[in-house]
Design an enzyme around this catalytic site. Structure first.
Site: not given
Length: 299
Positions: A11, A99, A102-105, A137
């Site tokens: 994102k 930012g 990536g980890g949240s996705s 996120d």
């Protein structure tokens, strides 16, 4: 054996405002989130036994127990009775600690994949609550819409009609920014600065790139640029390519630019080269990210 696979898209924050620090230590935000085509790939395999294991290629993410994707899959397993084990395979393409979420996705993809392996035992609205408990996120990525206005830690959202697909460029400097430190810098700046002015968000304006460019902003930029001259220099170089929109995403260090045409973006990439960091050519997304109904299943 059953395997499911999902793309975990990155994102960008088209604007990001840090509003206040809550009693729990987290900060409330107001942000416009947009998916872009750069994505990690996560596969989940159902196995005999219990527990969640992971194999990662493309980046060093540290201990498995601290990986958000592992925690997400484990949360689904706990909620559904720990009836089997899951092995995750994660191919990292989204820059880490940059930012881009990536980890949240990855965590959102792991929630969906594990739930599919469990026969979609957790209803969608309950899975969203699990996502909110896991981290910021993650609910946005789980919801799958390409554009959303989000508040607090990103768990409260207004999904919006997508913006037109646009060519974009990501520039990731070679230095990373620690998110906790960045919030501290914003807090310090607020103590010495004035209050925030009034703002009225027009949903129609949120549908046009030109208007987005006029309202775009990121409260992390000033303190981050002030402490990392190389990120400021990269931003100034990116602005020099004359994009429609140019900002830092999240707390950094990745910068992004939106262009009128693919040719403008390609010219910008040529101008930038690799002097200021890694350049990635992407597009903004105008269709929802594939959800559980689009997961590839093999038996």
């Amino acid at each position: 054996m059953m395997i499911v696979a999902l793309s975990a898209y990155a994102k960008i924050n088209l604007f990001l405002r840090v509003l206040a620090r809550n009693d729990d230590g987290y900060h409330s935000l107001e942000t416009l989130l947009c998916l872009v085509s750069l994505a990690d790939v996560l596969t989940a395999e159902r196995r005999e036994g219990r527990g969640v294991t992971i194999e990662v290629t493309g980046a060093d993410l540290g201990p498995a127990e601290r990986n958000l994707a592992v925690q997400a899959a484990a949360a689904v397993m706990q909620a559904t009775g720990n009836r089997f084990a899951i092995h995750l395979t994660l191919t990292k393409r989204v820059p880490v600690r940059a930012g881009l979420g990536g980890g949240s996705s990855d965590a959102a993809a792991a929630l969906q994949a594990a739930n599919r392996l469990a026969g979609d035992a957790i209803p969608r609205h309950e899975l969203l609550q699990v996502a909110a408990r896991l981290g910021s996120d993650i609910p946005f990525f789980l919801a799958g819409g390409p554009l959303a206005l989000a508040w607090n830690r990103g768990e409260r959202m207004l999904r919006l009609p997508p913006l037109p697909v646009a060519p974009a460029l990501l520039l990731t400097p070679r230095i990373s920014v620690a998110t906790g430190e960045a919030y501290g810098w914003v807090d310090s700046a607020k103590q010495s600065g004035g209050g925030r002015g009034a703002v009225a968000l027009d949903l129609e304006a949120l549908s046009r790139w030109g208007d987005i460019g006029r309202m775009a902003g990121n409260d992390f930029e000033s303190p981050v640029f002030g402490r990392h001259g190389e990120i400021r220099a990269a931003f100034e170089a990116l602005v020099g390519t004359r994009p429609l929109v140019c900002r830092m995403s999240g707390s950094g260090s990745t910068l992004f630019a939106i262009y009128r045409s693919g040719r403008d973006r390609e010219d910008a990439a040529m101008m930038l080269g690799q002097k200021h960091g890694t350049v990635s050519l992407v597009e903004t997304l105008a269709t929802p990210a594939p959800g559980p109904e689009a997961v590839v299943a093999v038996t």
